[in-house]
Design a protein around this motif. Structure first.
Motif, PDB file in Angstrom:
ATOM      1  N   HIS A 124      14.708  40.369  -0.930  1.00 13.77           N
ATOM      2  CA  HIS A 124      13.552  40.133  -0.062  1.00 13.77           C
ATOM      3  C   HIS A 124      14.004  40.193   1.476  1.00 13.77           C
ATOM      4  O   HIS A 124      13.299  40.571   2.421  1.00 13.77           O
ATOM      5  CB  HIS A 124      12.527  39.214  -0.478  1.00 13.77           C
ATOM      6  CG  HIS A 124      12.893  37.774  -0.258  1.00 13.77           C
ATOM      7  ND1 HIS A 124      12.802  36.720  -1.400  1.00 13.77           N
ATOM      8  CD2 HIS A 124      13.717  37.196   0.800  1.00 13.77           C
ATOM      9  CE1 HIS A 124      13.412  35.592  -0.691  1.00 13.77           C
ATOM     10  NE2 HIS A 124      13.984  35.875   0.345  1.00 13.77           N
ATOM     11  N   HIS A 162       9.046  37.459   5.272  1.00 20.32           N
ATOM     12  CA  HIS A 162      10.277  36.606   4.896  1.00 20.32           C
ATOM     13  C   HIS A 162       9.972  35.068   5.313  1.00 20.32           C
ATOM     14  O   HIS A 162       9.924  33.989   4.672  1.00 20.32           O
ATOM     15  CB  HIS A 162      11.654  36.937   5.545  1.00 20.32           C
ATOM     16  CG  HIS A 162      12.939  36.362   4.485  1.00 20.32           C
ATOM     17  ND1 HIS A 162      13.987  36.739   4.861  1.00 20.32           N
ATOM     18  CD2 HIS A 162      12.881  35.447   3.663  1.00 20.32           C
ATOM     19  CE1 HIS A 162      15.014  36.129   4.070  1.00 20.32           C
ATOM     20  NE2 HIS A 162      14.393  35.209   3.351  1.00 20.32           N
ATOM     21  N   ASP A 208      21.291  34.514   3.429  1.00 22.42           N
ATOM     22  CA  ASP A 208      20.545  34.856   2.162  1.00 22.42           C
ATOM     23  C   ASP A 208      20.694  36.454   1.619  1.00 22.42           C
ATOM     24  O   ASP A 208      20.592  37.459   2.673  1.00 22.42           O
ATOM     25  CB  ASP A 208      18.897  34.974   2.635  1.00 22.42           C
ATOM     26  CG  ASP A 208      17.987  35.170   1.780  1.00 22.42           C
ATOM     27  OD1 ASP A 208      18.143  35.506   0.724  1.00 22.42           O
ATOM     28  OD2 ASP A 208      16.868  34.577   2.264  1.00 22.42           O
ATOM     29  N   HIS A 246      16.398  28.492   3.985  1.00 25.18           N
ATOM     30  CA  HIS A 246      15.714  29.320   5.031  1.00 25.18           C
ATOM     31  C   HIS A 246      15.723  28.361   6.438  1.00 25.18           C
ATOM     32  O   HIS A 246      15.897  29.378   7.385  1.00 25.18           O
ATOM     33  CB  HIS A 246      14.137  29.802   4.686  1.00 25.18           C
ATOM     34  CG  HIS A 246      14.374  30.884   3.366  1.00 25.18           C
ATOM     35  ND1 HIS A 246      14.420  30.354   2.102  1.00 25.18           N
ATOM     36  CD2 HIS A 246      14.468  32.145   3.489  1.00 25.18           C
ATOM     37  CE1 HIS A 246      14.642  31.548   1.208  1.00 25.18           C
ATOM     38  NE2 HIS A 246      14.544  32.677   2.088  1.00 25.18           N
TER      39      HIS A 246
HETATM   40 MN   MN3 Z   1      14.794  34.627   1.598  1.00 24.20          MN
END
Ligand code: MN3
Length: 258
Positions: free
Chosen positions: A226, A78, A222, A134
């Motif tokens: 993924h 990630h 998030d 992120h």
């Molecule tokens: Mn992500």
């Protein structure tokens, strides 16, 4: 003050520009403020002061530090693949569009309308959003999460009556994101109300005029596959429950205090 346990993870940062930027970013971050998310930008020290070329922000913990709630392999991919790719593509886009150079990431995301070429606007939206989102997300996670401040607890209780109900509502919103996206906790400083919202893809509240005044972003989660698929497969609800175990309320509280 966090120790920089993630330092060893930066061995791949080979070129000197990245190293210089990394050191600059680190020294800003180690001043001790964890309050990164003000909509006004003034407290968003790491990212609002940064200009291209952008770099990955340092992690305060190792990839395996959040086990078993978020697994090491997911963290590594990630951070070093997904997030790095957003950073790289953002830098490529800015390098090819000199008129966008010299702007902070927050400025770019708040003023997407000013980017006239649709393909360039989309690239900044997706990759700039990916970088900002992120960076926020990593800052919120900790193997040793701190406690919620009394002030934030008061605001949450005022809106949701109890923290169990708050968590339930946040999980419902996050579970309801169709496909890829994010769940956000916001504070409306005018009405003094906590709000939950969601965005698709790598969009975030900075891009929404509605949230550009009088709001603080307290946290973002998030919910792209993924972020959880290796460990949780299709069971997003289990990932959402696990998230609370590694959410550092001290950081959320610092964002609330801005
Ligand atoms: Mn992500």
């Amino acid at each position: 003050m966090h120790l920089w346990r993630g330092m060893a993870n930066f061995g791949y940062m080979k070129n000197q520009t990245s190293r210089r930027n990394f050191l600059k970013t680190s020294s800003i971050a180690t001043l001790g403020t964890l309050a990164l998310l003000s909509m006004d930008g003034y407290a968003f020290s790491v990212l609002s002061s940064g200009q291209e070329p952008f770099v990955l922000p340092p992690l305060n913990y190792g990839f395996d530090a959040l086990e078993p709630h978020i697994d090491a392999r997911t963290m590594e991919i990630h951070y070093t693949k997904h997030h790095q790719t957003y950073v790289n593509k953002l830098n490529e886009t800015l390098a090819a569009n000199p008129d966008l150079k010299g702007k902070t990431l927050v400025d770019l995301l708040k003023n997407l309308d000013a980017i006239k070429t649709p393909a360039v606007r989309t690239a900044v939206r997706n990759n700039g959003g990916g970088h900002w989102n992120h960076s926020v997300f990593w800052s919120l996670l900790s193997p040793k999460p701190g406690e919620m401040s009394e002030e934030l607890k008061g605001a949450i209780l005022n809106k949701f009556n109890n923290t169990a109900n708050f968590k339930d509502q946040f999980e419902k919103a996050a579970a309801g994101v169709f496909g890829s996206g994010w769940a956000w906790l916001l504070y409306n400083k005018e009405t003094k109300q906590i709000e939950i919202t969601t965005t698709a893809n790598q969009d975030n509240p900075l891009m929404d005029k509605k949230y550009q005044k009088n709001y603080s972003i307290l946290m973002g989660l998030d919910v792209w596959e993924h972020a959880y698929y290796l460990k949780y497969q299709n069971k997003r609800a289990d990932y959402l429950k696990a998230f609370w175990n590694v959410l550092d309320w001290q950081v959320v509280s610092a964002n609330f205090a801005i």
